[in-house]
Design a protein around this motif. Structure first.
Motif, PDB file in Angstrom:
ATOM      1  N   SER A  88       1.189  -1.356  -0.045  1.00 41.10           N
ATOM      2  CA  SER A  88      -0.402  -0.105  -0.001  1.00 41.10           C
ATOM      3  C   SER A  88       0.898   1.391  -0.027  1.00 41.10           C
ATOM      4  CB  SER A  88      -0.456   0.086   1.455  1.00 41.10           C
ATOM      5  OG  SER A  88      -0.625  -0.219   2.166  1.00 41.10           O
ATOM      6  N   PHE A  89       1.734   1.236   0.563  1.00 36.17           N
ATOM      7  CA  PHE A  89       2.786   2.532   0.583  1.00 36.17           C
ATOM      8  C   PHE A  89       3.063   2.007  -1.262  1.00 36.17           C
ATOM      9  CE2 PHE A  89       2.945   1.658   5.271  1.00 36.17           C
ATOM     10  CZ  PHE A  89       3.085   2.460   5.180  1.00 36.17           C
ATOM     11  N   VAL A  90       4.093   1.572  -1.487  1.00 32.33           N
ATOM     12  CA  VAL A  90       4.125   1.666  -3.104  1.00 32.33           C
ATOM     13  C   VAL A  90       3.088   1.658  -3.713  1.00 32.33           C
ATOM     14  CG1 VAL A  90       5.199   0.373  -4.550  1.00 32.33           C
ATOM     15  CG2 VAL A  90       5.934  -0.390  -2.828  1.00 32.33           C
ATOM     16  N   LEU A  91       1.781   1.879  -3.601  1.00 36.11           N
ATOM     17  CA  LEU A  91       0.912   2.372  -4.238  1.00 36.11           C
ATOM     18  C   LEU A  91       0.632   3.783  -4.055  1.00 36.11           C
ATOM     19  CD1 LEU A  91      -1.898   1.866  -6.054  1.00 36.11           C
ATOM     20  CD2 LEU A  91      -2.845   0.774  -3.682  1.00 36.11           C
ATOM     21  N   ALA A  92       0.529   4.251  -2.856  1.00 34.88           N
ATOM     22  CA  ALA A  92       0.151   5.721  -3.082  1.00 34.88           C
ATOM     23  C   ALA A  92       1.441   6.806  -2.944  1.00 34.88           C
ATOM     24  CB  ALA A  92       0.282   5.886  -0.984  1.00 34.88           C
ATOM     25  N   TYR A  93       2.796   6.128  -3.252  1.00 32.78           N
ATOM     26  CA  TYR A  93       3.842   6.453  -4.030  1.00 32.78           C
ATOM     27  C   TYR A  93       3.195   6.952  -5.027  1.00 32.78           C
ATOM     28  CZ  TYR A  93       8.247   7.699  -5.434  1.00 32.78           C
ATOM     29  OH  TYR A  93       8.894   8.752  -6.504  1.00 32.78           O
ATOM     30  N   GLN A  94       2.899   5.792  -5.898  1.00 32.34           N
ATOM     31  CA  GLN A  94       2.656   5.981  -7.252  1.00 32.34           C
ATOM     32  C   GLN A  94       1.094   6.621  -7.417  1.00 32.34           C
ATOM     33  OE1 GLN A  94       4.229   4.814  -9.809  1.00 32.34           O
ATOM     34  NE2 GLN A  94       6.077   4.057  -8.679  1.00 32.34           N
ATOM     35  N   LEU A  95       0.472   6.702  -6.894  1.00 33.52           N
ATOM     36  CA  LEU A  95      -0.247   7.547  -7.139  1.00 33.52           C
ATOM     37  C   LEU A  95       0.273   9.743  -7.165  1.00 33.52           C
ATOM     38  CD1 LEU A  95      -3.553   5.973  -4.966  1.00 33.52           C
ATOM     39  CD2 LEU A  95      -3.595   6.477  -7.230  1.00 33.52           C
ATOM     40  N   ASP A  96       0.921   9.026  -5.862  1.00 33.03           N
ATOM     41  CA  ASP A  96       1.321  10.534  -5.743  1.00 33.03           C
ATOM     42  C   ASP A  96       1.782  11.203  -6.776  1.00 33.03           C
ATOM     43  OD1 ASP A  96       1.277  13.145  -4.212  1.00 33.03           O
ATOM     44  OD2 ASP A  96       3.341  12.338  -3.344  1.00 33.03           O
ATOM     45  N   THR A  97       2.958  10.705  -7.698  1.00 30.75           N
ATOM     46  CA  THR A  97       3.759  10.583  -8.454  1.00 30.75           C
ATOM     47  C   THR A  97       3.076  10.703  -9.430  1.00 30.75           C
ATOM     48  OG1 THR A  97       5.834   9.103  -7.427  1.00 30.75           O
ATOM     49  CG2 THR A  97       5.583   9.556 -10.062  1.00 30.75           C
ATOM     50  N   GLY A  98       1.521  10.069  -9.727  1.00 32.48           N
ATOM     51  CA  GLY A  98       1.206  10.427 -11.331  1.00 32.48           C
ATOM     52  C   GLY A  98       0.392  11.124 -11.282  1.00 32.48           C
ATOM     53  N   TYR A  99      -0.350  11.674 -10.405  1.00 34.98           N
ATOM     54  CA  TYR A  99      -2.104  12.009  -9.345  1.00 34.98           C
ATOM     55  C   TYR A  99      -1.532  13.571  -9.112  1.00 34.98           C
ATOM     56  CZ  TYR A  99      -3.318   9.191 -13.440  1.00 34.98           C
ATOM     57  OH  TYR A  99      -3.974   8.239 -14.732  1.00 34.98           O
ATOM     58  N   GLY A 100      -0.490  12.680  -8.122  1.00 40.37           N
ATOM     59  CA  GLY A 100      -0.789  14.099  -6.872  1.00 40.37           C
ATOM     60  C   GLY A 100       0.330  15.653  -6.563  1.00 40.37           C
ATOM     61  N   THR A 101       0.491  15.318  -6.147  1.00 33.24           N
ATOM     62  CA  THR A 101       1.415  17.014  -5.588  1.00 33.24           C
ATOM     63  C   THR A 101       2.949  16.807  -5.152  1.00 33.24           C
ATOM     64  OG1 THR A 101       1.769  16.891  -3.166  1.00 33.24           O
ATOM     65  CG2 THR A 101      -0.698  18.330  -4.559  1.00 33.24           C
ATOM     66  N   LEU A 102       3.036  15.063  -5.575  1.00 29.89           N
ATOM     67  CA  LEU A 102       4.925  14.738  -5.800  1.00 29.89           C
ATOM     68  C   LEU A 102       5.527  16.190  -6.629  1.00 29.89           C
ATOM     69  CD1 LEU A 102       6.822  13.692  -4.139  1.00 29.89           C
ATOM     70  CD2 LEU A 102       6.792  11.590  -6.570  1.00 29.89           C
ATOM     71  N   ILE A 103       5.636  16.273  -7.593  1.00 29.33           N
ATOM     72  CA  ILE A 103       6.447  17.172  -8.291  1.00 29.33           C
ATOM     73  C   ILE A 103       6.215  18.659  -7.755  1.00 29.33           C
ATOM     74  CG2 ILE A 103       6.289  18.529 -10.790  1.00 29.33           C
ATOM     75  CD1 ILE A 103       6.998  15.307 -10.517  1.00 29.33           C
ATOM     76  N   GLN A 104       5.054  19.543  -7.450  1.00 28.01           N
ATOM     77  CA  GLN A 104       4.962  20.259  -6.721  1.00 28.01           C
ATOM     78  C   GLN A 104       6.114  20.150  -5.115  1.00 28.01           C
ATOM     79  OE1 GLN A 104       2.469  19.104  -7.581  1.00 28.01           O
ATOM     80  NE2 GLN A 104       1.655  20.337  -9.476  1.00 28.01           N
ATOM     81  N   ARG A 105       6.263  19.298  -4.352  1.00 30.65           N
ATOM     82  CA  ARG A 105       6.733  19.306  -3.106  1.00 30.65           C
ATOM     83  C   ARG A 105       8.516  19.167  -4.064  1.00 30.65           C
ATOM     84  NH1 ARG A 105       2.598  15.297  -2.015  1.00 30.65           N
ATOM     85  NH2 ARG A 105       4.530  13.545  -1.699  1.00 30.65           N
ATOM     86  N   MET A 106       8.842  18.470  -4.950  1.00 26.60           N
ATOM     87  CA  MET A 106      10.161  18.303  -4.724  1.00 26.60           C
ATOM     88  C   MET A 106      10.837  19.422  -4.914  1.00 26.60           C
ATOM     89  SD  MET A 106      10.491  14.269  -6.739  1.00 26.60           S
ATOM     90  CE  MET A 106      11.099  15.032  -7.673  1.00 26.60           C
ATOM     91  N   ARG A 107       9.830  19.778  -6.511  1.00 29.32           N
ATOM     92  CA  ARG A 107      10.657  21.615  -6.809  1.00 29.32           C
ATOM     93  C   ARG A 107      10.906  22.230  -5.865  1.00 29.32           C
ATOM     94  NH1 ARG A 107       6.385  23.212 -10.064  1.00 29.32           N
ATOM     95  NH2 ARG A 107       6.895  21.834 -12.054  1.00 29.32           N
TER      96      ARG A 107
END
Length: 149
Positions: A88-107
């Protein structure tokens, strides 16, 4: 007469220098736009890959969840659902990468690092210079000619 000729040559040289500066600026702007477009395309490809991977992983996760839950209920062994926690952690990470705000947080984190931890970004031996690149090129060129003999 010589003064007028010298004055004319100076004016032409100044115009030539301004023209060269203008062309250099245009070339730099074009390179920056092209590099930014390439960066945007690479980021879009990474996001598209993540979304595509999510489809396959989501299917796997759903099937694994159903199978492990059914097996745990049927065998009365709740430990069988334990693998769902890391999955479920891997699934949450993939969801965040594809559709979430991971990119903005990384920036945001990258900007913070660039602002407050600049020393960590320095290259070993500093930035390459024209002289260091030319020295390496000459060394390789002379080495190649020696090897051909």
């Amino acid at each position: 007469m010589g003064f007028l000729l010298s004055k004319s040559l100076d004016a032409n040289m100044k115009k030539q220098q301004e023209f060269m500066l203008h062309n250099a600026r245009l070339q730099m702007e074009r390179q920056m736009v092209m590099q930014n477009q390439m960066r945007e395309r690479q980021m879009a490809m990474q996001m598209a890959w993540s979304r595509e991977f999510l489809k396959y992983y989501g299917t796997f996760f759903t099937l694994a969840s159903l199978g492990l839950t059914a097996g745990a209920v049927k065998a009365r062994r709740p430990g069988l659902v334990a693998p769902l926690v890391p999955l479920s952690f891997v699934l949450a990470y993939q969801l965040d990468t594809g559709y979430g705000t991971l990119i903005q947080r990384m920036r945001g984190e990258a900007e913070s690092i660039m602002d407050s931890e600049r020393d960590r970004l320095e290259m070993p031996h500093g930035m390459p210079t024209f002289d260091s690149v030319e020295k390496e090129r000459r060394a390789r060129s002379s080495l190649g000619s020696l090897l051909e003999r």
